[in-house]
Design an enzyme around this catalytic site. Structure first.
Site, mmCIF file in Angstrom:
data_model
loop_
_atom_site.group_PDB
_atom_site.id
_atom_site.type_symbol
_atom_site.label_atom_id
_atom_site.label_comp_id
_atom_site.label_asym_id
_atom_site.label_seq_id
_atom_site.Cartn_x
_atom_site.Cartn_y
_atom_site.Cartn_z
ATOM 1 N N GLU A 1 82.247 -20.371 -4.757
ATOM 2 C CA GLU A 1 80.519 -19.143 -4.771
ATOM 3 C C GLU A 1 80.310 -18.741 -3.144
ATOM 4 O O GLU A 1 80.850 -19.273 -2.242
ATOM 5 C CB GLU A 1 79.614 -20.103 -4.831
ATOM 6 N N GLU B 1 67.174 -20.751 0.533
ATOM 7 C CA GLU B 1 68.247 -21.609 1.507
ATOM 8 C C GLU B 1 67.347 -22.281 3.157
ATOM 9 O O GLU B 1 66.288 -21.349 3.136
ATOM 10 C CB GLU B 1 69.205 -20.625 1.536
#
Length: 257
Positions: A44, A55
């Site tokens: 990824e 995140e």
């Protein structure tokens, strides 16, 4: 069969994440083929964004480093083209809906497909709004990966029925980041998804040690690791390739072949 479907053929998949352009794009260009050689089954690549809502602090800081080094979406496309001359490892972009809209959905998908990206993960796009991106993904043969939260039940089954490639099972509520303990009942979560359709399930968010990876792999089809690797990139900077690849080898061995 496309490259994403091959990831889970007769094996457990280890899927590392890195932020493209952290610490710079030349390191990304070296790191991706090296991780593939070390055993990564799918990689990824995060497209750095100023407001990465899914995140934790580790990847937020990586995004800031990448943006500060001059990383742009077009430069990432160019880097992936060069990476594709060195490896055919399956690649997925992880990004947010805003950068895709800002770039232009059709143009983004076309350029991503042209440079060799196989799949797209958009954590802030609700499954119910998938039609914003799905037609363009289908047009350019890009696999759109959906996320399932630990709290999903019937919705998880609906997502499974619409999924190609794999379902990204989020191991923990909250944002990305290393966790000392993962308390979610992963087997129950995977079983719930597969009641909708027998699609591969990869577990992400919080996994950092070989012991955790082995435990997760025993209950799912793949293991995704991001923050632990991004921390190593932050620590070693331009010298990160060797330590990251040593870690990938350990994690792949723990996940199993």
């Amino acid at each position: 069969m496309n490259r994403i479907q091959q990831v889970f053929e007769n094996k457990k998949a280890f899927i590392p994440f890195i932020t493209a352009g952290d610490p710079d794009l030349s390191v990304t260009e070296a790191l991706v083929p090296a991780m593939a050689e070390a055993g990564a089954d799918l990689i990824e690549l995060g497209i750095p964004f100023s407001d990465p809502v899914a995140e934790g602090i580790v990847i937020q800081e990586a995004d800031l480093r990448a943006l500060a080094s001059g990383t742009t979406t077009d430069k990432i496309f160019d880097t992936v083209r060069r990476i594709r001359q060195k490896t055919d490892v399956p690649l997925a972009f992880m990004t947010y809906i805003n950068p895709v809209f800002a770039y232009g959905v059709d143009k983004f998908m076309k350029n991503a497909a042209d440079c060799g990206i196989d799949a797209l993960i958009v954590p802030d796009m609700p499954f119910e709004e998938r039609e914003e991106l799905l037609p363009a993904c289908k047009k350019y043969d890009m696999t759109l990966i959906y996320l399932v939260a630990p709290t999903s039940r019937e919705r998880a089954q609906a997502i499974a029925r619409e999924s190609d490639g794999f379902v990204y099972c989020v191991s923990s509520l909250g944002v990305t980041g290393v966790r000392s303990e993962i308390t979610t009942n992963i087997k129950e979560m995977v079983d719930t998804v597969k009641q909708g359709r027998d699609v591969p399930c990869a577990i992400g968010f919080g996994i950092s040690t070989p012991e955790q990876a082995g435990r997760m792999a025993s209950q799912a089809d793949g293991v995704i690791v991001g923050s632990a690797i991004v921390k190593m990139v932050a620590r070693y900077g331009i010298d990160c390739v060797e330590p990251v690849c040593d870690y990938v080898k350990q994690m792949k061995a723990a996940v199993g072949v």
